[in-house]
Scaffold this motif. Structure first.
Motif, PDB file in Angstrom:
ATOM      1  N   ASN A   1       0.822  -1.214   0.000  1.00  0.00           N
ATOM      2  CA  ASN A   1       0.000   0.000   0.000  1.00  0.00           C
ATOM      3  C   ASN A   1       0.857   1.266   0.000  1.00  0.00           C
ATOM      4  OD1 ASN A   1      -2.584  -1.247   0.015  1.00  0.00           O
ATOM      5  ND2 ASN A   1      -2.188  -1.841   2.132  1.00  0.00           N
ATOM      6  N   GLU A   2       1.952   1.265   0.763  1.00  0.00           N
ATOM      7  CA  GLU A   2       2.855   2.420   0.786  1.00  0.00           C
ATOM      8  C   GLU A   2       3.546   2.591  -0.556  1.00  0.00           C
ATOM      9  OE1 GLU A   2       5.475   2.914   4.192  1.00  0.00           O
ATOM     10  OE2 GLU A   2       4.231   1.471   5.257  1.00  0.00           O
ATOM     11  N   ILE A   3       3.905   1.493  -1.177  1.00  0.00           N
ATOM     12  CA  ILE A   3       4.569   1.557  -2.478  1.00  0.00           C
ATOM     13  C   ILE A   3       3.624   2.151  -3.516  1.00  0.00           C
ATOM     14  CG2 ILE A   3       5.553   0.172  -4.341  1.00  0.00           C
ATOM     15  CD1 ILE A   3       6.539  -1.747  -2.085  1.00  0.00           C
ATOM     16  N   ILE A   4       2.406   1.650  -3.554  1.00  0.00           N
ATOM     17  CA  ILE A   4       1.432   2.135  -4.536  1.00  0.00           C
ATOM     18  C   ILE A   4       1.130   3.614  -4.318  1.00  0.00           C
ATOM     19  CG2 ILE A   4      -0.957   1.934  -5.340  1.00  0.00           C
ATOM     20  CD1 ILE A   4      -0.710  -1.109  -4.717  1.00  0.00           C
ATOM     21  N   SER A   5       0.876   4.000  -3.085  1.00  0.00           N
ATOM     22  CA  SER A   5       0.532   5.402  -2.827  1.00  0.00           C
ATOM     23  C   SER A   5       1.727   6.334  -3.013  1.00  0.00           C
ATOM     24  CB  SER A   5      -0.055   5.564  -1.426  1.00  0.00           C
ATOM     25  OG  SER A   5       0.909   5.231  -0.448  1.00  0.00           O
ATOM     26  N   GLY A   6       2.941   5.806  -2.931  1.00  0.00           N
ATOM     27  CA  GLY A   6       4.129   6.637  -3.090  1.00  0.00           C
ATOM     28  C   GLY A   6       4.545   6.885  -4.528  1.00  0.00           C
ATOM     29  N   ILE A   7       4.018   6.123  -5.476  1.00  0.00           N
ATOM     30  CA  ILE A   7       4.418   6.281  -6.874  1.00  0.00           C
ATOM     31  C   ILE A   7       4.066   7.695  -7.344  1.00  0.00           C
ATOM     32  CG2 ILE A   7       3.993   5.524  -9.250  1.00  0.00           C
ATOM     33  CD1 ILE A   7       3.563   2.697  -8.150  1.00  0.00           C
TER      34      ILE A   7
ATOM     35  N   LYS B   1       8.854  12.038  -2.472  1.00  0.00           N
ATOM     36  CA  LYS B   1       9.985  11.162  -2.136  1.00  0.00           C
ATOM     37  C   LYS B   1      10.339  10.269  -3.317  1.00  0.00           C
ATOM     38  CE  LYS B   1      11.918   7.928   1.163  1.00  0.00           C
ATOM     39  NZ  LYS B   1      13.057   7.817   0.311  1.00  0.00           N
ATOM     40  N   PHE B   2       9.345   9.765  -4.012  1.00  0.00           N
ATOM     41  CA  PHE B   2       9.576   8.943  -5.201  1.00  0.00           C
ATOM     42  C   PHE B   2      10.413   9.725  -6.213  1.00  0.00           C
ATOM     43  CE2 PHE B   2       8.500   7.823  -9.538  1.00  0.00           C
ATOM     44  CZ  PHE B   2       8.498   6.444  -9.545  1.00  0.00           C
ATOM     45  N   LEU B   3      10.045  10.970  -6.484  1.00  0.00           N
ATOM     46  CA  LEU B   3      10.757  11.774  -7.471  1.00  0.00           C
ATOM     47  C   LEU B   3      12.168  12.120  -7.006  1.00  0.00           C
ATOM     48  CD1 LEU B   3       7.837  14.049  -8.669  1.00  0.00           C
ATOM     49  CD2 LEU B   3       8.866  12.110  -9.874  1.00  0.00           C
ATOM     50  N   ARG B   4      12.352  12.403  -5.713  1.00  0.00           N
ATOM     51  CA  ARG B   4      13.696  12.659  -5.180  1.00  0.00           C
ATOM     52  C   ARG B   4      14.569  11.423  -5.315  1.00  0.00           C
ATOM     53  NH1 ARG B   4      13.017  13.930   0.434  1.00  0.00           N
ATOM     54  NH2 ARG B   4      10.836  14.262   0.030  1.00  0.00           N
ATOM     55  N   ASP B   5      14.015  10.263  -4.952  1.00  0.00           N
ATOM     56  CA  ASP B   5      14.774   9.022  -5.072  1.00  0.00           C
ATOM     57  C   ASP B   5      15.057   8.683  -6.537  1.00  0.00           C
ATOM     58  OD1 ASP B   5      14.805   8.788  -2.338  1.00  0.00           O
ATOM     59  OD2 ASP B   5      13.304   7.186  -2.244  1.00  0.00           O
ATOM     60  N   ALA B   6      14.101   8.966  -7.410  1.00  0.00           N
ATOM     61  CA  ALA B   6      14.304   8.708  -8.839  1.00  0.00           C
ATOM     62  C   ALA B   6      15.442   9.561  -9.386  1.00  0.00           C
ATOM     63  CB  ALA B   6      13.020   8.951  -9.618  1.00  0.00           C
TER      64      ALA B   6
END
Length: 126
Positions: free
Chosen positions: A28-34, A38-43
């Motif tokens: 659930n955290e993975i799906i909502s984080g896409i 934070k996703f964009l910073r890590d990307a």
């Protein structure tokens, strides 16, 4: 024989933290984080992260029950996922981890990068 047993024990002990890290985030955290901040910073950091490994989403608890949500999020945030993948393709460490995990770059839909550049790539194998 004792040396082989000691080597096996050492390998298992080194793998134990990795198994725990695989369950660090739930589906659930993975799906909502896409596509999130934070996703964009890590990307952005994915092109130079030296210690990435791949975790298949099917190995996480509740993955199959949330497959429809995952596919909807992937479709909605396709541009952000392509940004991640374009940064991964220029990182030889990430590409080696992806190849060694028998998944394709197109299956990588999320990531988590820690402060030291290590982290987890999440592959959609549902």
């Amino acid at each position: 024989m004792k040396i082989r047993f000691a080597a096996l024990v050492a390998v298992l002990l080194m793998a134990a933290p990795q198994v725990a890290l695989a369950q660090f985030m739930d589906i659930n955290e993975i799906i909502s984080g896409i596509g999130g901040t934070k996703f964009l910073r890590d990307a952005e950091r994915a092109d130079s992260a030296p210690g990435l490994r791949v975790v298949r989403l099917s190995s996480l608890a509740g993955a199959e029950q949330n497959a429809a949500r995952l596919y909807a999020a992937v479709e909605l945030k396709e541009r952000d996922i392509r940004f991640l993948q374009s940064n991964l393709v220029i990182n030889p460490f990430a590409m080696r981890a992806i190849r060694n995990s028998n998944v394709s770059l197109d299956q990588i839909v999320s990531l988590h990068v820690s402060g030291d550049g290590g982290g987890v790539l999440y592959a959609n194998d549902l």
